[in-house]
Scaffold this motif. Structure first.
Motif, short mmCIF file in Angstrom:
data_model
loop_
_atom_site.label_atom_id
_atom_site.label_comp_id
_atom_site.label_asym_id
_atom_site.label_seq_id
_atom_site.Cartn_x
_atom_site.Cartn_y
_atom_site.Cartn_z
N SER A 39 0.85 -1.18 0.00
CA SER A 39 0.00 0.00 0.00
C SER A 39 0.89 1.24 0.00
O SER A 39 2.12 1.15 0.16
N ASP A 40 0.28 2.41 -0.15
CA ASP A 40 1.05 3.65 -0.08
C ASP A 40 1.78 3.76 1.26
O ASP A 40 2.95 4.13 1.32
N ALA A 41 1.08 3.42 2.33
CA ALA A 41 1.67 3.52 3.66
C ALA A 41 2.81 2.52 3.83
O ALA A 41 3.85 2.84 4.43
N GLN A 42 2.64 1.33 3.32
CA GLN A 42 3.69 0.31 3.44
C GLN A 42 4.92 0.68 2.61
O GLN A 42 6.05 0.45 3.04
N LEU A 43 4.70 1.29 1.44
CA LEU A 43 5.83 1.74 0.64
C LEU A 43 6.58 2.85 1.36
O LEU A 43 7.82 2.84 1.42
N ALA A 44 5.85 3.80 1.92
CA ALA A 44 6.49 4.90 2.65
C ALA A 44 7.30 4.36 3.83
O ALA A 44 8.42 4.82 4.10
N ALA A 45 6.76 3.37 4.53
CA ALA A 45 7.47 2.78 5.67
C ALA A 45 8.73 2.06 5.22
O ALA A 45 9.76 2.10 5.89
N ALA A 46 8.65 1.40 4.06
CA ALA A 46 9.81 0.69 3.54
C ALA A 46 10.93 1.65 3.14
O ALA A 46 12.12 1.33 3.29
N LEU A 47 10.57 2.82 2.65
CA LEU A 47 11.56 3.81 2.22
C LEU A 47 12.11 4.64 3.37
O LEU A 47 13.17 5.27 3.24
N ALA A 63 -5.45 -2.95 -6.83
CA ALA A 63 -6.63 -3.01 -5.98
C ALA A 63 -6.60 -4.24 -5.08
O ALA A 63 -7.08 -4.21 -3.95
N ALA A 64 -6.04 -5.33 -5.60
CA ALA A 64 -5.89 -6.55 -4.81
C ALA A 64 -4.63 -6.44 -3.96
O ALA A 64 -3.53 -6.33 -4.49
N ALA A 65 -4.79 -6.46 -2.66
CA ALA A 65 -3.66 -6.27 -1.75
C ALA A 65 -2.59 -7.35 -1.96
O ALA A 65 -2.90 -8.52 -2.16
N GLY A 66 -1.33 -6.90 -1.93
CA GLY A 66 -0.22 -7.84 -2.04
C GLY A 66 0.08 -8.32 -3.43
O GLY A 66 0.88 -9.25 -3.61
N ARG A 67 -0.51 -7.68 -4.43
CA ARG A 67 -0.29 -8.07 -5.82
C ARG A 67 0.28 -6.90 -6.62
O ARG A 67 -0.02 -5.75 -6.36
N ALA A 68 1.09 -7.22 -7.61
CA ALA A 68 1.57 -6.25 -8.60
C ALA A 68 2.05 -4.95 -7.93
O ALA A 68 2.75 -4.97 -6.93
N GLY A 69 1.69 -3.82 -8.51
CA GLY A 69 2.10 -2.52 -7.99
C GLY A 69 3.35 -2.00 -8.66
O GLY A 69 4.34 -2.73 -8.80
N VAL A 70 3.29 -0.75 -9.14
CA VAL A 70 4.44 -0.10 -9.77
C VAL A 70 4.64 1.27 -9.15
O VAL A 70 3.69 1.87 -8.63
#
Length: 260
Positions: A39-47, A63-70
């Motif tokens: 998610s946006d929050a998880q990406l921010a936390a990772a960075l 839209a499906a959690a834990g899938r794809a994402g760019v």
């Protein structure tokens, strides 16, 4: 402008394995990520706490959690961005970011094409996405544009070590390859192939299983495609293959391209 494209196979896993530090050590100006799976929050936390914490970031999660994402991360200002392709607006597979590079507008795309599965609806989705991708690429060709990502297609036998054993399988279907051929014939430049020449590889994906990595039994499925105006300015490229299996932080290698 140094562009680094990487399928991170999950940004949180990449952080745990030291991949974010490796990416920072390449000193990119722009970082395009695929399979972020956050998610946006998880990406921010990772960075957070990394060299990229203060960078400009645009993210298209699935839209499906834990899938794809760019995602696209940039040292430079991001003046605008577009998410998705027609019919694939919420799949987390296409993101365009318009950057201000020293007063010049450059569009950077991060794309993650479906893996597909021959003879199934998954393959139908892949073909539909490739059609939509090609239509959008036609519109982007005349500008300063770089399209990065995991296309999940080997264009020729040079791009797949075990090509004989993969005939008829998704990722090496003539119907998939014709899309890449059409893009190249229209003017898009496969930077790594142009600079590497007619050689086997260099591969960018190896299975985690068995001895695929140790034997370099890989697939070249990660690309950097430049519009003609940008291709003329390419100065250097690098495939970030890990030194050993133990050093891998993803099942993919990052692709690094420098532009003058």
């Amino acid at each position: 402008m140094r562009v680094v494209s990487a399928n991170v196979n999950g940004i949180r896993a990449t952080v745990r394995r030291g991949g974010l530090a490796w990416l920072a050590a390449q000193e990119p100006d722009v970082l395009a990520l695929q399979e972020v799976r956050a998610s946006d929050a998880q990406l921010a936390a990772a960075l957070a706490g990394s060299a990229f914490e203060s960078w400009n970031v645009v993210h298209a999660p699935a839209a499906a959690a834990g899938r794809a994402g760019v995602a696209v991360l940039s040292k430079h200002a991001i003046d605008g961005h577009e998410v998705g392709l027609p019919g694939f607006e919420e799949d987390g597979r296409w993101l365009e970011a318009t950057l201000d590079i020293d007063g010049q507008a450059v569009t950077v795309v991060s794309a993650y094409v479906h893996t597909g599965e021959t003879g199934t609806a998954k393959q139908d989705d892949k073909f539909a996405f490739l059609e939509a991708m090609g239509a959008r690429m036609t519109q982007l060709l005349d500008g300063d544009t770089v399209i990065t990502g995991d296309f999940n297609i080997c264009h020729t036998v040079r791009d797949l070590k075990n090509w004989k054993g993969n005939r008829g399988k998704s990722g090496f279907l003539p119907e998939e390859q014709k899309h890449l051929t059409a893009w190249f014939e229209s003017g898009w430049v496969d930077v790594v192939r142009q600079r590497s020449g007619d050689i086997d590889g260099p591969y960018t994906w190896w299975s985690w299983r068995g001895k695929a990595f140790d034997n370099d039994s890989g697939w070249r499925i990660d690309y950097v495609l430049d519009s003609p105006s940008l291709a003329a300015r390419v100065d250097r490229h690098l495939i970030g293959r890990a030194a050993s299996y133990a050093d891998r932080w993803s099942d993919h290698a990052a692709v690094v391209v420098d532009h003058r």
